[in-house]
Each structure stands twice: as C-alpha cells, then as structure tokens.
Design an enzyme around this catalytic site. Structure first.
Site, short mmCIF file in Angstrom:
data_model
loop_
_atom_site.label_atom_id
_atom_site.label_comp_id
_atom_site.label_asym_id
_atom_site.label_seq_id
_atom_site.Cartn_x
_atom_site.Cartn_y
_atom_site.Cartn_z
N GLY A 1 0.83 -1.21 0.00
CA GLY A 1 0.00 0.00 0.00
C GLY A 1 0.86 1.25 0.00
O GLY A 1 2.10 1.19 0.00
N LEU B 1 1.38 3.68 2.33
CA LEU B 1 2.25 3.86 3.50
C LEU B 1 3.21 2.68 3.64
O LEU B 1 4.37 2.86 4.04
CB LEU B 1 1.42 4.03 4.77
CG LEU B 1 2.24 4.37 6.01
CD1 LEU B 1 2.90 5.74 5.87
CD2 LEU B 1 1.42 4.32 7.27
N TYR C 1 -16.41 2.68 7.44
CA TYR C 1 -14.95 2.81 7.47
C TYR C 1 -14.51 3.45 8.78
O TYR C 1 -13.66 2.91 9.50
CB TYR C 1 -14.48 3.64 6.27
CG TYR C 1 -13.00 3.99 6.30
CD1 TYR C 1 -12.04 3.01 6.11
CD2 TYR C 1 -12.58 5.31 6.51
CE1 TYR C 1 -10.68 3.33 6.13
CE2 TYR C 1 -11.23 5.63 6.53
CZ TYR C 1 -10.28 4.64 6.34
OH TYR C 1 -8.94 4.97 6.38
N TRP D 1 -6.15 12.38 4.55
CA TRP D 1 -5.95 12.79 3.15
C TRP D 1 -4.55 12.37 2.64
O TRP D 1 -3.79 13.17 2.11
CB TRP D 1 -6.13 14.29 2.99
CG TRP D 1 -7.50 14.82 3.30
CD1 TRP D 1 -8.45 14.25 4.10
CD2 TRP D 1 -8.06 16.06 2.84
NE1 TRP D 1 -9.58 15.05 4.13
CE2 TRP D 1 -9.37 16.17 3.39
CE3 TRP D 1 -7.60 17.10 2.04
CZ2 TRP D 1 -10.19 17.25 3.15
CZ3 TRP D 1 -8.43 18.19 1.80
CH2 TRP D 1 -9.71 18.27 2.34
N1 NAP Z 1 -5.50 6.77 2.17
C1 NAP Z 1 -5.91 7.75 2.97
O1 NAP Z 1 -6.34 8.83 2.52
C2 NAP Z 1 -5.84 7.58 4.47
C3 NAP Z 1 -6.25 8.64 5.29
C4 NAP Z 1 -6.19 8.48 6.67
C5 NAP Z 1 -5.73 7.30 7.22
N2 NAP Z 1 -5.36 6.28 6.41
C6 NAP Z 1 -4.89 5.03 7.03
O2 NAP Z 1 -3.51 4.90 6.76
C7 NAP Z 1 -3.18 3.52 6.60
C8 NAP Z 1 -2.46 3.29 5.29
O3 NAP Z 1 -3.31 3.70 4.22
P1 NAP Z 1 -2.86 3.56 2.69
O4 NAP Z 1 -3.46 4.69 1.93
O5 NAP Z 1 -1.39 3.32 2.62
O6 NAP Z 1 -3.65 2.22 2.29
P2 NAP Z 1 -3.65 1.46 0.90
O7 NAP Z 1 -2.73 2.09 -0.08
O8 NAP Z 1 -5.07 1.26 0.52
O9 NAP Z 1 -3.02 0.04 1.28
C9 NAP Z 1 -3.68 -0.82 2.13
C10 NAP Z 1 -3.04 -2.18 2.01
O10 NAP Z 1 -3.75 -3.04 2.88
C11 NAP Z 1 -3.58 -4.34 2.42
N3 NAP Z 1 -4.66 -5.21 2.87
C12 NAP Z 1 -5.98 -5.12 2.62
N4 NAP Z 1 -6.62 -6.14 3.20
C13 NAP Z 1 -5.70 -6.90 3.84
C14 NAP Z 1 -5.75 -8.08 4.61
N5 NAP Z 1 -6.90 -8.70 4.86
N6 NAP Z 1 -4.59 -8.57 5.10
C15 NAP Z 1 -3.42 -7.96 4.86
N7 NAP Z 1 -3.30 -6.84 4.12
C16 NAP Z 1 -4.44 -6.31 3.63
C17 NAP Z 1 -3.56 -4.25 0.89
O11 NAP Z 1 -2.63 -5.25 0.49
P3 NAP Z 1 -2.46 -5.86 -1.00
O12 NAP Z 1 -2.21 -4.69 -1.90
O13 NAP Z 1 -1.28 -6.76 -0.86
O14 NAP Z 1 -3.74 -6.57 -1.33
C18 NAP Z 1 -3.12 -2.82 0.62
O15 NAP Z 1 -1.89 -2.74 -0.05
C19 NAP Z 1 -4.50 2.76 6.77
O16 NAP Z 1 -4.62 2.32 8.10
C20 NAP Z 1 -5.55 3.79 6.48
O17 NAP Z 1 -6.78 3.49 7.13
C21 NAP Z 1 -5.39 6.40 5.04
#
Ligand code: NAP
Length: 276
Positions: free
Chosen positions: A10, A12, A125, A150
């Site tokens: 992902g 992060l 969510y 964000w």
């Molecule tokens: N994106 C935002 O705007 C945002 C904002 C605030 C907070 N956050 C938080 O910040 C953190 C990182 O976000 P991000 O944007 O980096 O997320 P992301 O790019 O959507 O990546 C999430 C990763 O989670 C993995 N995943 C999903 N289901 C899974 C499972 N059952 N077991 C193991 N891995 C699993 C996926 O793996 P695969 O690719 O290998 O399938 C994916 O690569 C999260 O906790 C999110 O809630 C994000």
C-alpha cells in the site's frame, strides 16, 4: 531492528519499506497474499516465526465507499486485523504501530480536533477504524496509534487523480466545502521513526499542519506543477457518495505538541516536497 510490515504494497507500506530499508532494519514485508491479517492463526504463525521487535500495520480496508456495503469485511480487516496483530505482537514482546484516520470524527465541529475530542464516526470505514484503534491498544500496551488524513504517496490518491484529470480535456470540478489536512506518507513515516526512537507510546494525531479544502488542494497541485487548468468549485451535494465525508476534519497534533514536539510540515510544504 527486526520489523514486520503488513500491507507493504500500500501507499504507506511502500514508504515504510523505503525508510526502514534506509535504516538497514531487518524487514519482513507482507502483502495480503503473504499474510491476511483477518486470520489469527496465520498472524500468530508469521509473528512467532519471524519474532519482530516491531510490527508496523499499514494494512487496511481503505475503500471508504465500498466499506458501506462490505461491512463484515471492513470490520474484519480494520478491527479484527488490528486485534490479531496486537495480540501476536504482544506475544513476542514486539511494539505495534497502527494507523487510523480523521474519519473517526463526524466533521461537524468547526475547529481543529485533538486526541481529547470525542469521536463520532459516521461511516462503516470510520467505525471500523475506531474499533481497530481500541483493539490495537487493548492487547499490546506498547502501541503507537497514529491518526492521519488525506494521505498521498506511492499509490492511488487524490494528487494522482488530479494530475490524470489535468491531462484530459474534461472540466475539473472539486468540492469547496470539505476541509482537512493533506498529508504525505513521507511525513508520516518520518514521524513513526521519531516516535519509535523516543518510545513515545500512545495515540497521536499525525497530519500536516494547516487546513484546506479539496478544491484549494487541487489548485495548489496545479500551481506547483505549473499546469494551467481551472479548478471549478462545487459542493458536496453535487457529489453524493455512499459514505458521507466529514465536512471539517482538521486534525491538530496536540499530543505531539504536548510531548516530544510536532515535526509535521505545513500541508503546502508537504505537497511541495512530494511533487519536487
Ligand atoms: N488513504 C488515505 O487517505 C488515508 C487517510 C487516513 C488514514 N489512512 C490510514 O492509513 C493507513 C495506510 O493507508 P494507505 O493509503 O497506505 O492504504 P492502501 O494504499 O489502501 O493500502 C492498504 C493495504 O492493505 C492491504 N490489505 C488489505 N486487506 C488486507 C488483509 N486482509 N490482510 C493484509 N493486508 C491487507 C492491501 O494489500 P495488497 O495490496 O497486498 O492486497 C493494501 O496494499 C491505513 O490504516 C488507512 O486506514 C489512510
């Protein structure tokens, strides 16, 4: 340091991999195919075999709209996944880093929100992420929980969407009535390393400073990239989506201010560094 990174594919996860690699940490990187964090047995097995000193959970169900219909799965990944990692990391004496979100708030208060403000998530969510915060904390006292917002880095995000749209001929309309703190994965990763080094456990807001609307953010992206494209205003009502977006989810990094200091940049500095 031995580090297990979940969700390593992902946004992060990729950034943490880069940062930990630069620090010569001994890493085990897992995507969802290597470790499904919903599965407690698999989680215990990987953690007990590798015996990390630190687990960084970057895995989550982040598709906010999809969570509204994929409810069980949202709770399995965002809450039970956090619980499994909390229990397994505790079993081997490892610390746990877990990520959360501004969606734990309802976005109704017209002022920056601190860690001491009441949560009131309005979406599946947000509710599942709040449950995840509690479960991450419940089973391992050596936890760092960071609420960010964000987020953009290496992956699918708003900045890339805007740059792709700018390459086309369509009119660009972006909402002017939702406010938040655009934050890069690079800044969050830097903060995670600082908290770990200081052993500053607990719940922290971890967003870049200041506030803007999505429309302001799009304009700043185009300004920095010298793209001559108009960003027209619109309201959230024109863009109704399955999951309600918080209107005002500006995070104040108050716990950092009160403890070891807030190293997060302004959102303008952050996007400048990202696009450089
Ligand atoms: N994106 C935002 O705007 C945002 C904002 C605030 C907070 N956050 C938080 O910040 C953190 C990182 O976000 P991000 O944007 O980096 O997320 P992301 O790019 O959507 O990546 C999430 C990763 O989670 C993995 N995943 C999903 N289901 C899974 C499972 N059952 N077991 C193991 N891995 C699993 C996926 O793996 P695969 O690719 O290998 O399938 C994916 O690569 C999260 O906790 C999110 O809630 C994000």
């Amino acid at each position: 340091m031995k580090v297990l990174i979940t969700g390593a594919n992902g946004q992060l996860g990729r950034e943490m991999t880069k940062v930990c690699s630069n620090l010569s940490y001994d890493m085990l990187l897992t995507g969802s195919k290597d470790l499904d964090i919903r599965d407690i047995d698999a989680t215990y097995k990987i953690v007990k075999d590798f015996r990390p000193e630190l687990v960084i959970n970057c895995a989550a169900h982040t598709a906010v709209d999809k969570c509204e219909e994929d409810v069980d799965n949202a709770y399995r990944i965002n809450a039970i996944g956090a619980k499994n990692l909390s229990q397994a990391s505790y079993a081997v004496g490892a610390e746990l880093v877990h990520l959360s979100t501004d969606y734990v708030f309802d976005g109704e208060k017209d002022r920056p929100l601190t860690e001491f403000d009441d949560t009131n998530p309005q979406t599946v969510y947000g509710k599942s992420k709040l449950a995840g915060e509690k479960m991450a904390a419940e089973f391992n006292p050596k936890h760092y929980i960071l609420r960010t917002a964000w987020l953009y880095g290496d992956g699918k995000n708003f900045v890339k969407t805007m740059l792709n749209l700018a390459a086309g001929d369509n009119e660009i309309k972006v909402v002017t009535d939702q406010f938040g703190c655009p934050t890069s994965t690079a800044s969050v990763a830097k903060l995670i390393i600082k908290l770990i080094n200081e052993k500053n456990y607990g719940l922290f807001h971890a967003a870049s400073k200041g506030k803007c609307s999505w429309n302001d953010f799009a304009k700043e992206i185009f300004r920095l990239k010298e793209i001559n494209k108009t960003v027209n205003p619109c309201t959230s009502e024109e863009f109704v989506r399955p999951a309600k977006r918080p209107q005002y989810s500006v995070l104040r990094n108050y716990m950092l201010e009160l403890t070891t200091g807030d190293i997060m940049p302004t959102w303008q500095r952050d996007i400048y560094e990202y696009l450089k």
